[in-house]
Each structure stands twice: as structure tokens, then as C-alpha cells.
Design a protein around this motif. Structure first.
Motif, mmCIF file in Angstrom:
data_model
loop_
_atom_site.group_PDB
_atom_site.id
_atom_site.type_symbol
_atom_site.label_atom_id
_atom_site.label_comp_id
_atom_site.label_asym_id
_atom_site.label_seq_id
_atom_site.Cartn_x
_atom_site.Cartn_y
_atom_site.Cartn_z
ATOM 1 N N ARG A 162 -17.441 -12.973 -14.308
ATOM 2 C CA ARG A 162 -17.384 -11.693 -13.640
ATOM 3 C C ARG A 162 -16.727 -11.776 -12.267
ATOM 4 O O ARG A 162 -16.729 -10.815 -11.506
ATOM 5 C CB ARG A 162 -18.791 -11.106 -13.502
ATOM 6 N N SER A 163 -16.187 -12.943 -11.900
ATOM 7 C CA SER A 163 -15.535 -13.092 -10.612
ATOM 8 C C SER A 163 -14.128 -12.546 -10.678
ATOM 9 O O SER A 163 -13.393 -12.777 -11.645
ATOM 10 C CB SER A 163 -15.507 -14.573 -10.207
ATOM 11 N N LEU A 164 -13.716 -11.794 -9.641
ATOM 12 C CA LEU A 164 -12.360 -11.264 -9.594
ATOM 13 C C LEU A 164 -11.341 -12.389 -9.541
ATOM 14 O O LEU A 164 -10.288 -12.320 -10.176
ATOM 15 C CB LEU A 164 -12.207 -10.339 -8.386
ATOM 16 N N LEU A 165 -11.640 -13.441 -8.805
ATOM 17 C CA LEU A 165 -10.723 -14.565 -8.698
ATOM 18 C C LEU A 165 -10.469 -15.215 -10.051
ATOM 19 O O LEU A 165 -9.343 -15.623 -10.350
ATOM 20 C CB LEU A 165 -11.279 -15.598 -7.715
ATOM 21 N N ARG A 170 -6.433 -15.999 -14.173
ATOM 22 C CA ARG A 170 -6.098 -15.985 -15.605
ATOM 23 C C ARG A 170 -4.776 -15.261 -15.843
ATOM 24 O O ARG A 170 -4.095 -15.506 -16.834
ATOM 25 C CB ARG A 170 -7.219 -15.310 -16.399
ATOM 26 N N HIS A 171 -4.392 -14.366 -14.916
ATOM 27 C CA HIS A 171 -3.109 -13.666 -15.008
ATOM 28 C C HIS A 171 -2.346 -13.876 -13.697
ATOM 29 O O HIS A 171 -2.153 -12.928 -12.925
ATOM 30 C CB HIS A 171 -3.314 -12.172 -15.256
ATOM 31 N N PRO A 172 -1.893 -15.083 -13.406
ATOM 32 C CA PRO A 172 -1.245 -15.348 -12.113
ATOM 33 C C PRO A 172 0.219 -14.927 -12.117
ATOM 34 O O PRO A 172 0.853 -14.786 -13.163
ATOM 35 C CB PRO A 172 -1.388 -16.863 -11.985
ATOM 36 N N LEU A 173 0.752 -14.736 -10.921
ATOM 37 C CA LEU A 173 2.185 -14.535 -10.765
ATOM 38 C C LEU A 173 2.896 -15.869 -10.922
ATOM 39 O O LEU A 173 2.470 -16.878 -10.362
ATOM 40 C CB LEU A 173 2.495 -13.947 -9.390
#
Length: 623
Positions: A162-165, A170-173
Motif C-alpha cells: 500500500r506504499s506509494l513508493l 513498479r512503474h518507473p520512468l
């Protein structure tokens, strides 16, 4: 009875029979096809038919006129086929009408052009900003004046589901070169950043398939990536769309229509995820504005604040406001029909109303109210083509991805997409969006145009506002009345004027170009061209066809009857069997029929009756 008396009686019967044959019967049929055809060609009003029988002794002329006659018939029916094909293609004529009347003012939607930083989600947005700032530092060595310790503190948090980080990582630039996606390590200034494209990867739930979303512009990539995570944060708030933190007085400093001041009863408010707080004027159907006169002084005039205060700079990269003109009871799709208003500029928008009325049914595939369109309307408004297209995409999104896209209305029983609950919804969304644009989903085919629609043709003019000689007192009055205390005064305010250019409005209507009357007229013209005849000539041709059918039926019936009568009899009795012969003779019924037939068929002609009678009388006298 004397023989002479019998002959006279027989003569009278023959004369009476001849008179009856000469009288016209109620129903009369011809004895052969040749007789029928000869009578038709000799008496019809169709030109050229008489030439088929009057020159029968000249076979060359008969052949020539026969070929010419049937060739003309073929050409005429070829033209008939062209006319029928045009008729059943249902062509239309475009009718252009200019009307002059008092016009109902359209609805006008104005947005701040900057999404608002709600207090309810401020903490998560601050966290997302810190992650984004660190990502920009890693990719472009760009420091947005954030302390390095902020990222270190954020990295030490527990990476729970549940962490935003956790979901951002998981979907990085990433940077993309040619066809390969690579994640660059931190502090890699040796890489030439002009040779790379930037984007992000969205994978399925089991990571078996991934969708690569790449951009040639780093600004577009960062904005799209940030928007993706921003939507997830909004979707986590069940009542995010119901939050009302708008401040009408701090955004719209002045509002006047037709020289009268606007009030809260004249506008409605809604929040757009990308364009921020939006206000729609004149959307209340119970009390609509009406323009008494055309011109800038008889329309809507707004003074709006364009300062960015407590907004999201990573999501919105422009300054100003966004305005859209649309009909009442229609949603404002700011992406489609809106345009931006520049700060420090007075934008004057003149309008021309244009109505389009299409023929439905067989003439076009338009719809009256959308009730016959196989797509559920998710908007609380009347049917439009864009409403249908967006509803179609949302319904497919719920069916394929199991959740709804946050930008569109929520279907019954569905929930908005959130990677806290729907891990791979981003992968599903972008795959579905590619199919949607390629019309694989069939939304553009299912959603038809409305039969009646109203559009507004806009033209804009720009001028500096306020002017250099008047800006001091204008800003002073704004500061006194609206607490206007912006440092960069010219970039913090704008003026918008929306008005009708003229009273005349255009109506584009359709009417059938080929009606039944037109078809009959064209058919009559072709018939007169090729044969110089009229409707009665057509009836003569129909009579010929009916007579042909009747003669065919009669001749067939006679042939069958004759074939039955002349069928071979059974075995004849032996001449020696006299008893059988007597029984057969006695079994014959109505032998007088044969006698009558013999008398009728063997009756002598009129010329032979008198001499025979005279001779017989002479012989009797002589005797």
C-alpha cells in the motif's frame, strides 16, 4: 318434316351462328400468338410497333425494325435501372436557410487550467512530488531545490503493497534507445541524453507482457507519468469528485451579461482532474440568457484571475484559463472544443450559431435521441456523439480491465481504477486505448451522429489588457474590491468577452433529392424519349402481357384436354364375339352428340344449299 323445310331451318341456324360470331363478346381471346402480336402492333400507340407487321412481306425491313425495337427497349430499361439505383441510394439535397431572431445564449464553461491541490490528498501529492523530483535528478541531473535528505527519508519507508513508493517504483520512468528499454543508474552524466527517448513500462499482473509508453519529449513523458500516478491518488478518495474547495470570488473577479451582474444562480461548479476548478454559466434550463442585441456589450464579460497559487506545476505547464462554448445540457469536453485564454490579454470571442438537421431513416444513420444506439449513456445529459464515444470506452474499460477510468463517469456497480486494488490496470488501459484509437472496439461505428445538433463557430481577437496607461488604476480597484495583491500583476489577470456577432444564424437542413414523384417523372421522361408514348401505352403493354399469359393458359389446357381425348383406347372385342359387341354398343351414352357434330361439321355452305333444295324440289315436282 319435309326435306326443304329442314334445309331452310338449318340455313337460318347457320346465319344466326355467324351473326353471333361477329358480335363482340365480353371476354375474347386470340387464337394464336401470331394473331395477338399482329393485333397489338397494328393498334398500339407505341411508336415503331406498326413497322413490325406492315413490312412483313419485306423480311429485311422486318428484321431491321425488330432489332431496332428491342434494342430501344433494352436501352430504356437500362436507364430505368440507373433511375431505380439512384432512388434506392436515398440521396439528399442540402438546404441552407438564414434565420434572424433573438438568440438564446449558449452555455460557457471556464476552467482555471490548473488542477487544485486538495487538502484531503495533500500528503500523498507531496510524497509524489518528492519522488518525481528525485526522478528528474536521476534522469536529467535537474535539482528542483529539494533537500537530498527528503528522498533518503522516503526510501527508508517500508515498501508495503500500500506504499506509494512501491507502486511508483513498479512503474518507473526509463530511457529508451531504439527498441530497447533500459533503466539508467543514478549519476550517469556520461550518457548522451539526446540519443534517448523517455517513457515508462506498464506490465501485466504476472509480468508476462509489458506495454512500452515512450515519448520523444521529456516534458510530455514526465507529465503523463505524473498524471498516471495522480489519477491513482484521486481514485483512492471515494468522494474526490464531490470535494468542493472552489473559491468563485478568487477566480472570477467580475461577471456581467447584457450589462447585468451575474450571481451564483447563473453558474454551476465541477472539478476536472487536469483543468482544475471549472464553472459553467447559463446551463440552467429554467432561466436561460437571451441576447437582445449582437455585439460585445450584449454578451458575457468576465475578468478572471490566472495566478498559479497552491497548484500542481508538474501536472499543468501552462498559465491562463480555458474556455469552451457549448449547448445547454451538454457536457463540456475541454479537451475537444476548449481553447486557452492568455494572461494580461483581453480575448474577444464572436460567435455564429449554426444548426444542422439531418434526415433519419433510410437517408442517413443519424439518431434522434440515442435510444437506438447500442451504447449506454453514462452522462446525465442528452445524447451527443462524444458522449456516446466516451461511454463506449468506459464500458469496455470496465469489461476488460475490471475497473473504470477516472476521467469518465462511473457505471453502476463499478469502481475507479487504482493500482492499490487493480495492480495492472495501467497496462490494460493503454492496451485498450490503442485498440480504441484503431477502432477495434467499434465505438466510432456504433456511435452515430444526432439528427439535430447545434454548433457555434468561433473567432477570437486579442488585445493587451489593461493598457499601459490604465493598468495602475485598474489594478488598484481590483486590489480594493477583490483583494488583488499579485506581485506580477500583468500575468495574474485576464479578460474574456463572448458575444454573438450577428442575429442571423444558419440552418443546414436536408430534404429528399429523389422522391416517388421524381422517380415517376423520370421514368415517364425516359419512356417518352425512347417510344414517344404515355401512361396509356404502358397499360397497352400490360394488356399484351396479360393476354399472352391467358393464351398460354388456354392453349396448355386445350393441349392437355386433346391429349386426354386422343389417348389410345382399350382392346377392341373380336368381330366374332357378337354378344360383347352388343353390350359395348348398348353401353355408349348420349349417341345423339355424335349426330349433332356430324350435322354441324358436314353442313354444306350457303351457296350449295339453294341449288340442292331447288334440285330436290324439281325432282319432287317432276315425280
Amino acid at each position: 318434316m319435309p326435306e326443304g323445310e329442314k334445309m331452310r331451318q338449318c340455313k337460318q341456324e347457320v346465319e344466326q351462328q355467324q351473326k353471333e360470331d361477329e358480335r363482340e363478346g365480353l371476354i375474347e381471346f386470340y387464337g394464336s400468338y401470331q394473331e395477338l402480336f399482329q393485333f397489338f402492333c397494328s393498334n398500339t400507340t407505341i411508336h415503331g410497333a406498326i413497322r413490325l407487321v406492315c413490312s412483313k412481306k419485306n423480311k429485311m425491313k422486318t428484321a431491321f425494325w425488330s432489332v431496332l425495337f428491342f434494342l430501344t427497349f433494352s436501352l430504356m430499361y437500362w436507364q430505368f435501372g440507373i433511375l431505380y439505383r439512384e432512388y434506392f441510394s436515398y440521396p439528399v439535397n442540402l438546404n441552407l436557410n438564414l434565420n434572424s431572431d433573438r438568440l438564446t445564449f449558449p452555455a460557457v464553461t471556464l476552467c482555471t487550467l490548473n488542477p487544485y491541490r486538495y487538502s484531503a490528498i495533500r500528503k500523498k501529492l507531496d510524497e509524489l512530488d518528492q519522488i518525481t523530483h528525485q526522478t528528474l535528478l536521476d534522469l536529467y541531473d535537474y535539482n528542483m531545490s529539494l533537500a537530498r535528505s527528503d528522498w533518503s527519508t522516503l526510501s527508508t519507508r517500508k515498501r508495503s503493497s500500500r506504499s506509494l513508493l512501491h507502486h511508483v517504483q513498479r512503474h518507473p520512468l526509463r530511457r529508451q534507445k531504439r527498441d530497447n528499454l533500459v533503466s539508467l543508474p543514478e549519476n550517469s552524466p556520461s550518457v548522451d541524453k539526446n540519443d534517448w527517448k523517455i517513457g515508462f513500462v506498464l506490465c501485466s499482473e504476472n509480468n508476462e507482457d509489458c506495454f512500452h509508453q515512450a515519448y520523444s519529449s521529456g516534458v510530455d513523458a514526465v507529465r503523463e507519468w505524473y498524471s498516471f500516478h495522480y489519477i491513482n491518488i484521486l481514485a483512492q478518495m471515494p468522494d474526490a469528485k464531490a470535494l468542493d474547495e472552489s473559491d468563485f470570488e478568487n477566480f472570477i473577479y467580475a461577471c456581467r451579461f447584457n450589462e447585468a451582474t451575474c450571481d451564483k444562480a447563473n453558474y454551476t461548479h465541477f472539478h476536472h482532474p487536469l483543468y482544475g476548478n471549472c464553472y459553467t454559466f447559463n446551463d440552467n434550463s429554467s432561466s436561460l440568457w437571451t441576447s437582445s442585441l449582437p455585439g460585445i456589450n450584449n454578451g458575457l464579460s468576465l475578468v478572471v484571475r490566472t495566478e498559479q497559487n497552491d497548484f500542481i506545476p508538474l501536472l499543468s505547464t501552462v498559465t491562463g484559463a480555458r474556455v469552451m462554448v457549448h449547448a445547454q445540457n451538454e457536457p463540456a469536453f475541454m479537451d475537444d472544443g476548449g481553447f486557452n485564454v492568455r494572461p494580461g490579454i483581453e480575448t474577444s470571442i464572436s460567435m455564429r450559431k449554426e444548426m444542422t438537421v439531418r434526415l433519419g431513416g433510410s437517408y442517413s444513420d443519424c439518431t434522434e435521441d440515442g435510444s437506438d444506439v447500442p451504447v449506454q449513456n453514462l452522462y446525465s445529459s442528452r445524447y451527443t456523439e462524444q458522449v456516446c464515444i466516451r461511454s463506449c470506452f468506459q464500458l469496455n474499460m470496465v469489461e476488460r480491465c475490471g475497473c473504470a477510468y477516472y476521467f469518465y463517469p462511473l457505471p453502476a456497480g463499478a469502481k475507479y481504477c487504482d493500482y492499490m486494488k487493480h495492480i495492472a490496470w495501467g497496462y490494460c488501459y493503454y492496451k485498450l486505448l490503442a485498440e480504441f484509437k484503431a477502432d477495434v472496439l467499434g465505438c466510432f461505428h456504433k456511435c452515430r451522429k444526432p439528427c439535430k445538433m447545434t454548433e457555434y463557430q468561433l473567432s477570437a481577437g486579442y488585445s493587451r489588457w489593461p493598457s499601459a496607461v490604465s493598468e495602475d488604476w485598474v489594478f488598484y480597484m481590483l486590489s480594493q474590491q477583490n483583494k488583488y495583491n499579485i506581485t506580477s500583476k500583468r500575468n495574474g489577470v485576464a479578460k474574456v468577452n463572448i458575444f454573438f456577432e450577428e442575429w442571423n444564424y444558419k440552418t443546414n437542413g436536408e430534404s429528399p433529392a429523389f422522391t416517388v414523384v421524381t422517380l415517376l417523372s423520370q421514368l415517364g421522361n425516359q419512356w417518352s424519349l425512347w417510344f414517344g408514348s404515355s401512361v396509356l401505352s404502358v397499360m397497352e403493354l400490360a394488356e399484351l402481357i396479360l393476354d399472352f399469359i391467358a393464351i398460354t393458359f388456354i392453349l396448355t389446357f386445350r393441349w392437355l384436354h386433346s391429349h386426354k381425348m386422343h389417348s389410345p383406347p382399350g382392346p377392341h372385342p373380336s368381330s366374332q364375339d357378337n354378344t360383347a359387341f352388343q353390350d359395348e354398343t348398348s353401353g355408349l351414352s348420349a349417341p345423339h352428340r355424335f349426330t349433332v357434330e356430324a350435322v354441324v361439321t358436314m353442313l354444306p355452305s350457303y351457296n350449295s344449299l339453294e341449288p340442292r333444295g331447288t334440285s330436290r324440289d324439281g325432282e319432287m315436282g317432276h315425280e
